[in-house]
Design a protein around this motif. Structure first.
Motif, PDB file in Angstrom:
ATOM      1  N   TYR A   7       1.017  -1.348   0.306  1.00 30.38           N
ATOM      2  CA  TYR A   7      -0.178  -0.097  -0.256  1.00 30.38           C
ATOM      3  C   TYR A   7       0.736   1.415  -0.284  1.00 30.38           C
ATOM      4  O   TYR A   7       2.323   1.293   0.847  1.00 30.38           O
ATOM      5  N   ALA A   8       0.465   2.641  -0.875  1.00 24.29           N
ATOM      6  CA  ALA A   8       0.944   3.696  -0.549  1.00 24.29           C
ATOM      7  C   ALA A   8       0.784   4.380   1.008  1.00 24.29           C
ATOM      8  O   ALA A   8      -0.091   3.566   1.072  1.00 24.29           O
ATOM      9  N   ASP A   9       1.669   4.674   1.464  1.00 25.85           N
ATOM     10  CA  ASP A   9       1.515   4.782   2.794  1.00 25.85           C
ATOM     11  C   ASP A   9       0.277   5.737   3.607  1.00 25.85           C
ATOM     12  O   ASP A   9       0.127   6.008   4.758  1.00 25.85           O
ATOM     13  N   SER A  10      -0.542   6.966   1.835  1.00 24.48           N
ATOM     14  CA  SER A  10      -1.357   7.446   2.169  1.00 24.48           C
ATOM     15  C   SER A  10      -2.837   7.157   2.264  1.00 24.48           C
ATOM     16  O   SER A  10      -3.372   7.649   3.147  1.00 24.48           O
ATOM     17  N   VAL A  11      -2.015   6.070   2.016  1.00 27.45           N
ATOM     18  CA  VAL A  11      -4.001   4.891   1.650  1.00 27.45           C
ATOM     19  C   VAL A  11      -4.056   4.026   3.258  1.00 27.45           C
ATOM     20  O   VAL A  11      -4.970   3.417   3.561  1.00 27.45           O
ATOM     21  N   LYS A  12      -2.870   3.716   4.185  1.00 29.85           N
ATOM     22  CA  LYS A  12      -2.904   2.343   4.257  1.00 29.85           C
ATOM     23  C   LYS A  12      -3.428   2.758   5.619  1.00 29.85           C
ATOM     24  O   LYS A  12      -3.592   4.686   6.171  1.00 29.85           O
ATOM     25  N   GLY A  13      -4.072   1.798   5.744  1.00 29.33           N
ATOM     26  CA  GLY A  13      -5.028   1.757   7.433  1.00 29.33           C
ATOM     27  C   GLY A  13      -6.163   2.398   7.257  1.00 29.33           C
ATOM     28  O   GLY A  13      -7.494   2.041   8.244  1.00 29.33           O
ATOM     29  N   ARG A  14      -6.429   2.847   5.672  1.00 32.29           N
ATOM     30  CA  ARG A  14      -7.618   3.118   5.716  1.00 32.29           C
ATOM     31  C   ARG A  14      -8.296   2.272   4.262  1.00 32.29           C
ATOM     32  O   ARG A  14      -9.724   2.400   4.221  1.00 32.29           O
ATOM     33  N   PHE A  15      -7.698   1.887   2.845  1.00 35.57           N
ATOM     34  CA  PHE A  15      -8.013   1.593   2.011  1.00 35.57           C
ATOM     35  C   PHE A  15      -7.419  -0.202   2.629  1.00 35.57           C
ATOM     36  O   PHE A  15      -5.910  -0.851   2.837  1.00 35.57           O
ATOM     37  N   THR A  16      -8.158  -1.386   1.179  1.00 32.10           N
ATOM     38  CA  THR A  16      -8.076  -2.220   2.042  1.00 32.10           C
ATOM     39  C   THR A  16      -8.053  -2.877   0.529  1.00 32.10           C
ATOM     40  O   THR A  16      -9.625  -3.260  -0.356  1.00 32.10           O
ATOM     41  N   ILE A  17      -7.145  -3.666  -0.566  1.00 31.55           N
ATOM     42  CA  ILE A  17      -7.377  -4.354  -1.586  1.00 31.55           C
ATOM     43  C   ILE A  17      -7.562  -5.826  -1.425  1.00 31.55           C
ATOM     44  O   ILE A  17      -7.094  -6.705  -0.521  1.00 31.55           O
ATOM     45  N   SER A  18      -8.165  -6.774  -2.475  1.00 25.41           N
ATOM     46  CA  SER A  18      -8.477  -7.261  -1.947  1.00 25.41           C
ATOM     47  C   SER A  18      -9.340  -8.298  -3.789  1.00 25.41           C
ATOM     48  O   SER A  18      -9.634  -7.735  -4.678  1.00 25.41           O
ATOM     49  N   ARG A  19      -9.056  -9.715  -3.667  1.00 24.71           N
ATOM     50  CA  ARG A  19     -10.072 -10.374  -4.747  1.00 24.71           C
ATOM     51  C   ARG A  19     -10.364 -11.724  -4.520  1.00 24.71           C
ATOM     52  O   ARG A  19     -10.448 -12.132  -3.730  1.00 24.71           O
ATOM     53  N   ASP A  20     -11.174 -11.787  -5.862  1.00 26.73           N
ATOM     54  CA  ASP A  20     -12.559 -13.303  -5.789  1.00 26.73           C
ATOM     55  C   ASP A  20     -11.758 -13.854  -7.573  1.00 26.73           C
ATOM     56  O   ASP A  20     -12.205 -13.360  -8.355  1.00 26.73           O
ATOM     57  N   ASN A  21     -11.185 -14.874  -7.175  1.00 25.96           N
ATOM     58  CA  ASN A  21     -10.407 -14.827  -8.571  1.00 25.96           C
ATOM     59  C   ASN A  21     -11.125 -15.961  -9.233  1.00 25.96           C
ATOM     60  O   ASN A  21     -10.996 -16.748 -10.207  1.00 25.96           O
ATOM     61  N   ALA A  22     -12.003 -16.436  -8.881  1.00 27.21           N
ATOM     62  CA  ALA A  22     -13.138 -17.547  -9.154  1.00 27.21           C
ATOM     63  C   ALA A  22     -14.253 -16.399 -10.251  1.00 27.21           C
ATOM     64  O   ALA A  22     -14.822 -16.482 -11.157  1.00 27.21           O
ATOM     65  N   LYS A  23     -14.331 -15.003  -9.440  1.00 25.56           N
ATOM     66  CA  LYS A  23     -14.822 -14.269 -10.460  1.00 25.56           C
ATOM     67  C   LYS A  23     -14.058 -12.716 -11.206  1.00 25.56           C
ATOM     68  O   LYS A  23     -14.803 -12.383 -11.615  1.00 25.56           O
ATOM     69  N   ASN A  24     -12.842 -13.021 -10.815  1.00 24.27           N
ATOM     70  CA  ASN A  24     -12.276 -12.621 -11.411  1.00 24.27           C
ATOM     71  C   ASN A  24     -12.758 -10.955 -11.958  1.00 24.27           C
ATOM     72  O   ASN A  24     -12.435 -10.284 -12.578  1.00 24.27           O
ATOM     73  N   THR A  25     -12.694 -11.011 -10.299  1.00 29.37           N
ATOM     74  CA  THR A  25     -11.963  -9.835  -9.788  1.00 29.37           C
ATOM     75  C   THR A  25     -12.171  -9.230  -8.576  1.00 29.37           C
ATOM     76  O   THR A  25     -11.250  -9.561  -7.955  1.00 29.37           O
ATOM     77  N   VAL A  26     -10.811  -7.734  -8.680  1.00 35.60           N
ATOM     78  CA  VAL A  26     -10.752  -7.152  -7.976  1.00 35.60           C
ATOM     79  C   VAL A  26     -11.312  -6.127  -6.724  1.00 35.60           C
ATOM     80  O   VAL A  26     -11.840  -5.318  -7.868  1.00 35.60           O
ATOM     81  N   TYR A  27     -11.132  -6.067  -6.334  1.00 34.95           N
ATOM     82  CA  TYR A  27     -11.870  -5.187  -5.332  1.00 34.95           C
ATOM     83  C   TYR A  27     -11.477  -3.985  -4.866  1.00 34.95           C
ATOM     84  O   TYR A  27      -9.500  -4.341  -3.899  1.00 34.95           O
ATOM     85  N   LEU A  28     -11.224  -2.751  -3.779  1.00 34.83           N
ATOM     86  CA  LEU A  28     -10.779  -1.156  -3.432  1.00 34.83           C
ATOM     87  C   LEU A  28     -11.504  -0.896  -2.091  1.00 34.83           C
ATOM     88  O   LEU A  28     -13.184  -0.015  -2.734  1.00 34.83           O
ATOM     89  N   GLN A  29     -11.660  -1.477  -0.979  1.00 36.71           N
ATOM     90  CA  GLN A  29     -12.168  -0.973  -0.625  1.00 36.71           C
ATOM     91  C   GLN A  29     -11.532   0.503   0.421  1.00 36.71           C
ATOM     92  O   GLN A  29     -10.792  -0.085   1.048  1.00 36.71           O
ATOM     93  N   MET A  30     -12.288   1.513   0.301  1.00 33.89           N
ATOM     94  CA  MET A  30     -12.098   2.536   1.147  1.00 33.89           C
ATOM     95  C   MET A  30     -12.866   2.832   2.179  1.00 33.89           C
ATOM     96  O   MET A  30     -13.327   3.795   1.561  1.00 33.89           O
ATOM     97  N   ASN A  31     -12.107   3.543   3.483  1.00 29.17           N
ATOM     98  CA  ASN A  31     -12.336   3.776   3.859  1.00 29.17           C
ATOM     99  C   ASN A  31     -11.873   5.140   4.566  1.00 29.17           C
ATOM    100  O   ASN A  31     -10.975   5.448   4.878  1.00 29.17           O
ATOM    101  N   SER A  32     -13.040   6.082   5.531  1.00 30.09           N
ATOM    102  CA  SER A  32     -12.289   7.410   6.379  1.00 30.09           C
ATOM    103  C   SER A  32     -11.947   8.133   5.276  1.00 30.09           C
ATOM    104  O   SER A  32     -10.766   8.502   4.986  1.00 30.09           O
TER     105      SER A  32
END
Length: 124
Positions: A60-85
């Motif tokens: 993660y970039a320092d500017s988003v650490k602790g606030r953003f979470t990246i994840s993926r679902d390979n069964a769905k071929n999808t990547v997510y970026l959860q952005m909080n705060s």
């Protein structure tokens, strides 16, 4: 060949949350590292977050650490970026990226495949 399509952007107040999605096509996508970059008006595109092919390693970039979470679902071929705060300085066009070499996870270096981008606007 990998094609990427982002969705989930929008307008949100400071302190709020958004979840971006990146739908990928291509039989080999599950072996690619993936990441998110963003570009604000008048600024260069910058690295935000990355994830290896299995989901076991993140960067993660320092500017988003602790606030953003990246994840993926390979069964769905999808990547997510959860952005909080979210903050007004998070306002940008967000781009999904796929990288066969995995340099994106090691150094935040973009791979060859980009989506078209999705706008995120955070109001104060």
């Amino acid at each position: 060949q990998v094609q990427l399509v982002e969705s989930g952007g929008g307008l949100v107040q400071a302190g709020g949350s958004l979840r971006l999605s990146c739908a990928a096509s291509g039989r080999t996508f599950r072996f690619y590292a993936v990441g998110w970059f963003r570009q604000a008006p008048g600024k260069e595109r910058e690295f935000v977050a990355a994830l290896n092919w299995s989901g076991s390693s993140t960067y993660y970039a320092d500017s988003v650490k602790g606030r953003f979470t990246i994840s993926r679902d390979n069964a769905k071929n999808t990547v997510y970026l959860q952005m909080n705060s979210l903050k007004p300085e998070d306002t940008a066009v967000y781009y999904c990226n796929a990288d066969a070499s995995h340099a994106i996870v090691a150094r935040g270096t973009a791979g060859n495949y980009w989506g078209q981008g999705t706008q995120v606007t955070v109001s104060s």
